[in-house]
Design an enzyme around this catalytic site. Structure first.
Site, PDB file in Angstrom:
ATOM      1  N   LYS A  15      93.416  79.717  80.818  1.00  0.00           N
ATOM      2  CA  LYS A  15      93.565  80.885  81.959  1.00  0.00           C
ATOM      3  C   LYS A  15      92.617  80.590  83.338  1.00  0.00           C
ATOM      4  CE  LYS A  15      91.652  83.845  78.926  1.00  0.00           C
ATOM      5  NZ  LYS A  15      91.440  83.100  77.700  1.00  0.00           N
ATOM      6  N   ARG A  90      90.343  92.792  77.455  1.00  0.00           N
ATOM      7  CA  ARG A  90      90.524  91.966  76.097  1.00  0.00           C
ATOM      8  C   ARG A  90      90.639  93.087  75.157  1.00  0.00           C
ATOM      9  NH1 ARG A  90      87.566  87.085  77.961  1.00  0.00           N
ATOM     10  NH2 ARG A  90      87.449  85.595  76.362  1.00  0.00           N
ATOM     11  N   ARG A 129      85.768  70.497  76.769  1.00  0.00           N
ATOM     12  CA  ARG A 129      85.825  70.872  78.332  1.00  0.00           C
ATOM     13  C   ARG A 129      84.536  71.106  79.214  1.00  0.00           C
ATOM     14  NH1 ARG A 129      88.198  77.370  78.358  1.00  0.00           N
ATOM     15  NH2 ARG A 129      86.340  78.023  77.337  1.00  0.00           N
ATOM     16  N   ARG A 163      79.696  74.846  78.623  1.00  0.00           N
ATOM     17  CA  ARG A 163      79.353  76.106  78.349  1.00  0.00           C
ATOM     18  C   ARG A 163      78.690  76.075  76.861  1.00  0.00           C
ATOM     19  NH1 ARG A 163      84.626  79.651  79.304  1.00  0.00           N
ATOM     20  NH2 ARG A 163      83.732  80.693  77.534  1.00  0.00           N
ATOM     21  N   ARG A 174      86.017  83.000  68.501  1.00  0.00           N
ATOM     22  CA  ARG A 174      86.431  83.531  69.600  1.00  0.00           C
ATOM     23  C   ARG A 174      87.882  83.804  69.596  1.00  0.00           C
ATOM     24  NH1 ARG A 174      84.087  79.236  73.299  1.00  0.00           N
ATOM     25  NH2 ARG A 174      85.496  79.898  74.857  1.00  0.00           N
TER      26      ARG A 174
HETATM   27  P1  ADP Z   1      87.260  82.238  77.025  1.00  0.00           P
HETATM   28  O1  ADP Z   1      88.471  82.714  77.367  1.00  0.00           O
HETATM   29  O2  ADP Z   1      87.341  80.805  76.817  1.00  0.00           O
HETATM   30  O3  ADP Z   1      86.938  82.695  75.481  1.00  0.00           O
HETATM   31  P2  ADP Z   1      85.526  83.448  78.950  1.00  0.00           P
HETATM   32  O4  ADP Z   1      84.692  83.020  79.911  1.00  0.00           O
HETATM   33  O5  ADP Z   1      86.672  84.592  79.215  1.00  0.00           O
HETATM   34  O6  ADP Z   1      86.010  82.373  77.912  1.00  0.00           O
HETATM   35  O7  ADP Z   1      84.795  84.456  77.782  1.00  0.00           O
HETATM   36  C1  ADP Z   1      83.472  83.950  77.305  1.00  0.00           C
HETATM   37  C2  ADP Z   1      82.866  85.257  76.423  1.00  0.00           C
HETATM   38  O8  ADP Z   1      82.477  86.370  77.423  1.00  0.00           O
HETATM   39  C3  ADP Z   1      83.684  85.853  75.455  1.00  0.00           C
HETATM   40  O9  ADP Z   1      83.801  85.056  74.129  1.00  0.00           O
HETATM   41  C4  ADP Z   1      83.191  87.089  75.346  1.00  0.00           C
HETATM   42  O10 ADP Z   1      81.688  87.153  74.693  1.00  0.00           O
HETATM   43  C5  ADP Z   1      82.530  87.373  76.743  1.00  0.00           C
HETATM   44  N1  ADP Z   1      83.839  87.981  77.568  1.00  0.00           N
HETATM   45  C6  ADP Z   1      84.395  87.910  78.628  1.00  0.00           C
HETATM   46  N2  ADP Z   1      85.493  88.744  78.901  1.00  0.00           N
HETATM   47  C7  ADP Z   1      85.059  89.675  78.298  1.00  0.00           C
HETATM   48  C8  ADP Z   1      86.015  91.008  78.321  1.00  0.00           C
HETATM   49  N3  ADP Z   1      86.739  91.420  78.877  1.00  0.00           N
HETATM   50  N4  ADP Z   1      85.314  91.809  77.229  1.00  0.00           N
HETATM   51  C9  ADP Z   1      84.612  91.513  76.291  1.00  0.00           C
HETATM   52  N5  ADP Z   1      83.814  90.154  76.250  1.00  0.00           N
HETATM   53  C10 ADP Z   1      84.182  89.372  77.192  1.00  0.00           C
END
Ligand code: ADP
Ligand code: ZN
Length: 220
Positions: A15, A90, A129, A163, A174
């Protein structure tokens, strides 16, 4: 009306990579709640402090915090160019809040694009990554190395970062959170008639192409 595009898919689906490409090619603004949350964590804001441990455990941050951070970002004037939501919504609650937020400003969702992948491949994608510390360009130990080892293709930077949550154990949590809370949104957007699905198991350039076609179609 400025496009509002949602990218759906599990961690590692690509994404962020594709959102950055769309941003460059179509002049849209990438809104990544993960990036916004990580910025809040490094800045040590109250939201960041509350989110830190939750993110490290691979669980979802509360809708309340995520919505506050997103709404704040949506108040910046650049979002008028159109947005690509990466990692948001999400949960069903976030999807409902987004519908309401857009309705208030006379906007609606142009497309929700689901990046379809096999879970088994995601652990390797996420665990390898890293990104350029200077410009944020994404790399992967196996799939996307810089042309010159240790030097960013984009900006020449020589420092890279990983990260804290990109390790094999956290990825499994996740993925579980994705299937329990986020995957149901695919049916939700399908029922609204805005869903597009693309095969996201191929090369970055191939996915870029399929996505580019869809976005060209809807922004034309
Ligand atoms: P990835 O899609 O690889 O998991 P992100 O950077 O989108 O990576 O998200 C990393 C973390 O940030 C998630 O595991 C969660 O803890 C938090 N997070 C990100 N976006 C949301 C969201 N919309 N709602 C709840 N938690 C979120
Ligand atoms: Zn760079």
């Amino acid at each position: 009306m400025a496009p509002v595009i949602i990218l759906l898919g599990p961690p590692g689906a690509g994404k962020g990579t594709q959102a950055r490409i769309l941003e460059e090619n179509f002049g849209l603004i990438q809104l990544s709640t993960g990036d916004l949350l990580r910025a809040a964590v490094s800045a040590g804001t109250p939201s960041g402090l509350a989110a830190k441990a939750v993110m490290a455990a691979g669980a979802l941050v509360s809708d309340e915090i995520v919505l506050a951070i997103l709404k704040d970002r949506m108040r910046q004037p650049d979002v008028a160019k159109g947005i690509i939501l990466d990692g948001f919504p999400r949960t069903a609650g976030q999807a409902a809040a987004l519908d309401q937020l857009l309705a208030e400003t006379g906007q609606k969702i142009t497309a929700a694009i689901s990046l379809e992948v096999d879970d088994a491949a995601m652990v390797g994608r996420v665990a390898g990554r890293h990104s350029c510390a200077a410009c944020g360009e994404g790399y992967h130990d196996q799939f996307k190395r810089p042309a010159r080892a240790g030097v960013c293709d984009k900006c020449g930077g020589t420092e890279f970062k990983r990260r804290a949550d990109d390790n094999a154990e956290t990825v499994r949590d996740r993925l579980a959170a994705y299937h329990a809370q986020t995957a149901p949104l695919i049916a939700y957007y399908d029922s609204k008639g805005v869903l597009e699905r693309i095969d996201a198991m191929g090369a970055i350039a191939d996915i870029r192409q399929s996505l580019g076609q869809i976005v060209t179609g809807i922004t034309a």
